[in-house]
Design an enzyme around this catalytic site. Structure first.
Site, PDB file in Angstrom:
ATOM      1  N   ALA B  13      45.241  66.587  52.639  1.00  0.00           N
ATOM      2  CA  ALA B  13      45.857  65.869  53.756  1.00  0.00           C
ATOM      3  C   ALA B  13      46.686  64.690  53.249  1.00  0.00           C
ATOM      4  O   ALA B  13      47.827  64.471  53.683  1.00  0.00           O
ATOM      5  CB  ALA B  13      44.780  65.386  54.725  1.00  0.00           C
ATOM      6  N   ARG B  23      59.958  62.240  52.009  1.00  0.00           N
ATOM      7  CA  ARG B  23      61.197  62.898  52.442  1.00  0.00           C
ATOM      8  C   ARG B  23      61.811  62.211  53.656  1.00  0.00           C
ATOM      9  O   ARG B  23      63.017  62.016  53.726  1.00  0.00           O
ATOM     10  CB  ARG B  23      60.932  64.375  52.768  1.00  0.00           C
ATOM     11  N   GLU B  34      43.588  56.828  45.176  1.00  0.00           N
ATOM     12  CA  GLU B  34      42.627  57.919  44.968  1.00  0.00           C
ATOM     13  C   GLU B  34      41.588  57.429  43.977  1.00  0.00           C
ATOM     14  O   GLU B  34      41.923  57.013  42.872  1.00  0.00           O
ATOM     15  CB  GLU B  34      43.359  59.149  44.427  1.00  0.00           C
ATOM     16  N   SER B  40      45.819  66.049  44.486  1.00  0.00           N
ATOM     17  CA  SER B  40      46.537  67.273  44.827  1.00  0.00           C
ATOM     18  C   SER B  40      46.015  68.494  44.082  1.00  0.00           C
ATOM     19  O   SER B  40      46.782  69.306  43.596  1.00  0.00           O
ATOM     20  CB  SER B  40      48.022  67.066  44.494  1.00  0.00           C
ATOM     21  N   CYS B  44      40.105  75.085  46.733  1.00  0.00           N
ATOM     22  CA  CYS B  44      39.654  76.443  47.056  1.00  0.00           C
ATOM     23  C   CYS B  44      39.799  77.392  45.877  1.00  0.00           C
ATOM     24  O   CYS B  44      39.210  78.468  45.874  1.00  0.00           O
ATOM     25  CB  CYS B  44      40.425  76.985  48.251  1.00  0.00           C
ATOM     26  N   VAL B  81      39.502  52.273  47.441  1.00  0.00           N
ATOM     27  CA  VAL B  81      39.634  51.327  48.550  1.00  0.00           C
ATOM     28  C   VAL B  81      38.226  51.042  49.061  1.00  0.00           C
ATOM     29  O   VAL B  81      37.501  51.982  49.414  1.00  0.00           O
ATOM     30  CB  VAL B  81      40.531  51.895  49.669  1.00  0.00           C
ATOM     31  N   ASN B 305      46.294  70.269  55.460  1.00  0.00           N
ATOM     32  CA  ASN B 305      47.707  70.194  55.086  1.00  0.00           C
ATOM     33  C   ASN B 305      48.602  69.962  56.297  1.00  0.00           C
ATOM     34  O   ASN B 305      49.521  69.155  56.268  1.00  0.00           O
ATOM     35  CB  ASN B 305      48.131  71.481  54.367  1.00  0.00           C
ATOM     36  N   TYR B 426      52.725 100.535  62.362  1.00  0.00           N
ATOM     37  CA  TYR B 426      52.003 101.711  61.921  1.00  0.00           C
ATOM     38  C   TYR B 426      52.828 102.493  60.909  1.00  0.00           C
ATOM     39  O   TYR B 426      54.011 102.740  61.128  1.00  0.00           O
ATOM     40  CB  TYR B 426      51.673 102.618  63.101  1.00  0.00           C
TER      41      TYR B 426
END
Lengths: 446, 446
Positions: B13, B23, B34, B40, B44, B81, B305, B426
């Site tokens: 996140a 951006r 962090e 990053s 998973c 923090v 995300n 199909y």
């Protein structure tokens, strides 16, 4: 006397209807008339018998007349219905040189579609084939086995043409695929996507001749020897024509049933025609394009099966509806999987939408996980309403199944913002954390 | 002075938000704090480093602090923090024994979740592991390499427990998987489906102990030697604990942010907390369950995300919304793929729906086409409204991707009749003419 349901045509729509009626109306009399010698065959599987992926062609016969008889359906193969008199509720059947009259209470046209052959005469020519019916497959398979053609020209770059080009190439033939339009699968894929399909076919050795209508097939002693376009000519020792189909509605028209400009039967959502007692389902009928809301004709198997059931339900007095289609289709070209649904960019523009299109290439798995492949997603949306209008997906190893997510969104008339918020599943062996569908819609939103 | 955006937490996140802000607000100052040494990383993907499917663990580090620096984001790793003062708009950071005060204009809590360890003390024990952070993976990978444990007990039968059981089995360890609930993936899968996952694990040699809460891990000389339940005990030479996570919201709570009963931060659809200037995204926050309409906490990567982006948009003054989730998840257990979305039958009943459930097994390809496998589809619907509420799909070779079709239908609040009418693609190499999803919904409608 029990109610008599008659079904004309014993393929997808007809036999789905027959099965459904047999279950819901166990005391009714159900008769299917099929002019060919087989019913209930898996037409979409037929190409794969040619390269022996499906070695035994009988496995394509999903259910036999005897299976249906056991379920209470009287299937008459080799019986051609030549007239339906809706006023008298009777029909005329030809079989083995005899002619019979049958009475009916309710009748379903499930007469399917005929293969087009363009302007070419195939009668009496030994090595020019169409590929629509089970017998077509048997004839072509037999020819391939005994004549072993090495140079085959396939006319038509739609689903059938592409599949036939693949299986004949896998058999070792040198295949030339000719398509009159400038790109493959015209009307189904936008050019940018179709070009990737062309690449795959060329990569596997298929010679493509695009934007070249075949003008003539030269026949010498009942054998096609050469194929000509306006600018070119090349030899062949067999030709397979896959230039589409047209609705087989001569019988319905003669009975007074209304058809559309393509010749397909017009029904309401219950599959009822304009004439009382007459229904229609499958490749001979129109349906609603749920994206445009307009009547359309999309002759594909899944709709035929669903329509057969819905027609049967309504014939038996249970009210159900077939709402329409979004035109989803999947096709495999060698290792490339191609999915499409809804409107192409070109079709959307022609339908009057203010079109926004995006096309991205993204990995179909997490980048660090082995075995991933690039997937191409093209999305088409309406700028005015932000509604999603269609999509095309190309990939490998199951990636094209994502087309069903877009199809579901089209049924729901989703806007692109809602689409971008869909909670798609994620795990490294299956997808990247931003699924290619989301990568595409995020770009479309920018 | 440029506006100062501070992000606390540098995973899914937080870094999505940072990238988005960089951006959209090129002139702003963007700082990420962090406390760990990496940002990053692909959490998973971590299980698959253990069995060398992902040989180089660095490939899991999607972007480095230097990458972010180049994009204009100041990433401070090793910075914790310890206090946020929302009134003064300042925060206190600890790093390398120093203590600093920073001012902020807007702050995002992206503090994620902590691994639960139940009642077991793992401190100072050398062979009991959790598996949440990148460092956890590195520590376990190192232990596996040097200590080569042969008997490993995995505590917890959720996603992580199942994945760890698989990768350790593939490494040659004898794995015992213990789950307190009577079936695997409790809350995620209904029992009938979970039993099929159990079969797959057992088939590959995993010993399952279900319905047995671990009561004690016996530690001798700082090493776990034995695992005990109320009725049983067995030796081990390593233990991996995967019994879920809890929101890491101590910092937010101290700042006055409102949390729910699970401890996760409550936000509105723009990811704003109750305190001006403070946002929250990812595993530390609640969201809306779009099926029940209720607030829920589903800590999974794709939502994190998406939320990161939405929070960034709103922090930068562009109004976007994160509507919620339907709880879609995919997991692979050896060759078995498992997808789930929406409510299980049990959860639907608990939520007060009048539940209809159906479960079918059907082929994932046309029956005559080679390589097909059975696929299990379970659908859950509301009898009163006919609305689809959830689904579970099990299969092989890409079959579980069908879960995304159900997820899309849940977002659209589709009824089962509309779902049954979806125009799914199909072709014999991809699906049977009646896709397993349609077989399931047709049975549900009966």
């Amino acid at each position: 006397m029990p109610e008599h349901f008659v079904i004309v045509g014993g393929d997808a729509a007809g036999m789905s209807a027959a099965s459904r009626l047999a279950r819901s109306m166990p005391r009714a009399r159900i008769t299917v008339f099929e002019r060919e010698d087989v019913v209930s065959y898996a037409a979409c599987g037929m190409p794969y018998h040619l390269d022996a992926r499906i070695p035994n062609p009988k496995t394509l016969l999903i259910r036999t007349p005897a299976d249906f008889a056991a379920a209470g359906v009287d299937v008459r193969i080799g019986h051609e219905v030549v007239d339906v008199d809706a006023v008298a509720a009777k029909l005329t059947v030809h079989a083995a040189g005899t002619r019979r009259i049958e009475m009916y209470d309710k009748l379903l046209f499930a007469t399917g579609a005929h293969a087009n052959v363009g302007s070419f005469s195939t009668d009496g020519v030994r090595n020019v084939f169409t590929f629509r019916k089970y017998v077509d497959m048997m004839v072509l398979a037999s020819y391939l086995k005994y004549a072993r053609p090495t140079d085959v020209t396939v006319v038509g770059g739609g689903y059938i043409g592409i599949e036939i080009a693949e299986v004949l190439t896998r058999r070792g033939a040198a295949v030339t695929l000719v398509e009159a339009a400038p790109s493959l699968m015209p009307g189904c894929l936008d050019t940018d996507v179709a070009d990737l399909v062309s690449q795959e076919l060329r990569h596997h050795g298929v010679t493509l001749r695009l934007g070249q209508p075949v003008t003539q097939i030269d026949v010498v002693r009942r054998r096609a020897r050469r194929v000509q376009t306006a600018s070119d000519a090349w030899p062949c020792d067999a030709v397979v024509i896959g230039v589409g189909v047209r609705p087989a509605t001569e019988l319905a028209v003669a009975a007074g049933v209304i058809i559309d400009d393509k010749g397909a039967i017009v029904t309401d959502e219950t599959l009822r025609t304009n004439i009382a007692g007459l229904w229609a389902a499958g490749d001979c009928t129109t349906t609603i394009d749920l994206v445009t809301g307009r009547r359309t004709w999309v002759p594909l198997g899944p709709a035929a099966n669903k329509q057969g059931r819905v027609a049967a339900d309504n014939m038996s007095g249970r009210s159900t509806r077939f709402a329409g289609v979004v035109g989803t289709a999947l096709v495999k070209a060698f290792e490339l999987e191609i999915g499409r649904t809804g409107l192409t960019g070109q079709a959307a523009a022609e339908a009057g939408f203010d079109v926004a299109v995006t096309q991205i290439t993204a990995g179909d798995r997490a980048p660090y996980y082995p075995g991933g492949n690039p997937t191409v997603v093209r999305l088409v949306a309406d700028r005015a309403t932000s509604r999603l209008l269609g999509g095309q997906v190309l990939g490998r190893s199951g990636a094209a199944g994502r087309i069903n997510v877009i199809a579901t969104a089209l049924h729901a008339r989703m806007g692109i913002e809602q689409f971008a918020g869909i909670d798609l599943g994620y795990a490294p062996p299956f997808a990247p954390v931003w699924d290619p569908l989301l990568v595409a819609v995020n770009q479309l939103m920018r």
